[in-house]
Enzyme design. Sequence first.
Site, PDB file in Angstrom:
ATOM      1  N   ASP A 116      33.780  30.961  37.287  1.00 19.70           N
ATOM      2  CA  ASP A 116      34.877  32.529  37.007  1.00 19.70           C
ATOM      3  C   ASP A 116      33.498  33.511  38.315  1.00 19.70           C
ATOM      4  O   ASP A 116      32.459  33.322  37.669  1.00 19.70           O
ATOM      5  CB  ASP A 116      34.873  32.968  36.551  1.00 19.70           C
ATOM      6  CG  ASP A 116      35.642  34.760  35.982  1.00 19.70           C
ATOM      7  OD1 ASP A 116      36.360  34.860  37.265  1.00 19.70           O
ATOM      8  OD2 ASP A 116      34.641  34.868  35.601  1.00 19.70           O
ATOM      9  N   GLY A 128      37.473  35.853  48.723  1.00 17.16           N
ATOM     10  CA  GLY A 128      37.980  35.073  48.166  1.00 17.16           C
ATOM     11  C   GLY A 128      39.420  34.078  48.174  1.00 17.16           C
ATOM     12  O   GLY A 128      39.962  33.570  47.742  1.00 17.16           O
ATOM     13  N   ASP A 162      42.133  41.297  37.223  1.00 22.17           N
ATOM     14  CA  ASP A 162      42.284  40.203  35.836  1.00 22.17           C
ATOM     15  C   ASP A 162      43.508  41.418  34.867  1.00 22.17           C
ATOM     16  O   ASP A 162      44.148  42.754  35.975  1.00 22.17           O
ATOM     17  CB  ASP A 162      41.284  40.994  34.964  1.00 22.17           C
ATOM     18  CG  ASP A 162      39.906  40.797  35.078  1.00 22.17           C
ATOM     19  OD1 ASP A 162      39.967  39.746  36.291  1.00 22.17           O
ATOM     20  OD2 ASP A 162      38.667  40.635  34.224  1.00 22.17           O
TER      21      ASP A 162
END
Length: 424
Positions: A168, A213, A230
């Site tokens: 992560d 990303g 999230d």
Amino acid sequence: MKRTGRLCLAVAGGLFLAALPASGLPAVEFSQAIPGAAATPPLGWNSWNTFRCGINESLIEHTADAMVSSGMRDAGYRYVVVDDCWVASQRTSTGELQADPVRFPSGMRALGDYLHARGLLFGIYSSPSEATCAQTYGTYPGRTGSRGHEQIDASTFADWGVDYLKYDWCAPGAAVGEQRQAFNAMRDALRSTGRPIVYSINANSGIVGAVPGSSGSWRWTSSMSRATNDVVPAWRLGRGPYDYQGIADIIDSAALLTTQFGQGFWLDPDMLEVGVDGEPLNYPGLSTAESRTQLSMWAMMAAPLIAGNDLSTMSAETGRLLTNRGMLAIDQDPAGRTGEPLPGTEGSVWTRYLADGSVAIAFYNADVSDRVIDLDPSRLGQFGCIENVWAGTKSDLSGHMRANVAAHDTQLFRLTADCQLSSS
Ligand code: GAL
């Protein structure tokens, strides 16, 4: 059906597995960053969505027991992933990661043995930086991330019997080149252990387009890649690109991405919030309709289904939703193609073509009130049979499909050629 053979070629940074029909033309292309690890989207459970840093050995063991007794394991959910906050704040004197001695007194190898003895698989969490995410934000002590320790950490994980690594990045800002170097370093280290370990990366921590990303594919780097920030147990928050997302927010952003994924490289729209109690974090939690939507749409995206609820207190209804065989069969379809919104339907109809020639269809109602959704199925091919996945019914198909879909709900269908012939 045409006979196929399998061909395995080494391609820049990854293995390329192609199923070749007798004609020699590639029928599907399967990329596997870690060969043998995730031919279909992983199914499992992860500690984060409910327990955050409040984890320990007995919680994970009880969860594993519940996975077996609830029937989830037998439905296909096999990975038990211990998320952030398992690791001790210091490495050993010889540089290995070690478990927090208070939370996991028997150590991680013993935990892996416990899971394997029950037919489950073992997942663990780390970060490609000096600190894990909780360490970075000061909610957990230490700086024991894996950056610069890839080889030794991959060997430790393999030695413990780890089958899945969630890796992560945990920060919205980063140069993509730096991310590639860091994620590929762990991929190479995992590969060199010779153990098939599903490699789940989060390079994003933000929504598509807003974070580095999300530019470019991670197909040759990982088994799956997070495409969102999230998730929380809410329908729609509509906040900024670096903030939490409800499941409708995620469907909106992930819809733009599905075609970049599939066939050994899975779109990760984050974990399931089905049955997760939102209250401690002041979120409403998902209604039954919203839970059906999350499962239906994740199945249409060929996404990993990683449950996040407390399995020891799971209601019968949540258990039934998570283990619905028709939904799981769509998610796990061996052709591994992703679904996508059908043009001209404003996202209310999604289609996904399946290995046996059938087609999965989702009627998705994002509105706040009930809505009729319809479709002329002859747009998609010749089908004589319709299965209503959530209702568990099957009937002959003639003419238009038309359904009244409740607010925030999704109806999931599978069209096949003929009800007599179809076995699903
Ligand atoms: C976040 C990640 C969450 C969870 C958390 C742990 O970056 O998106 O799923 O893993 O870190 O600290």
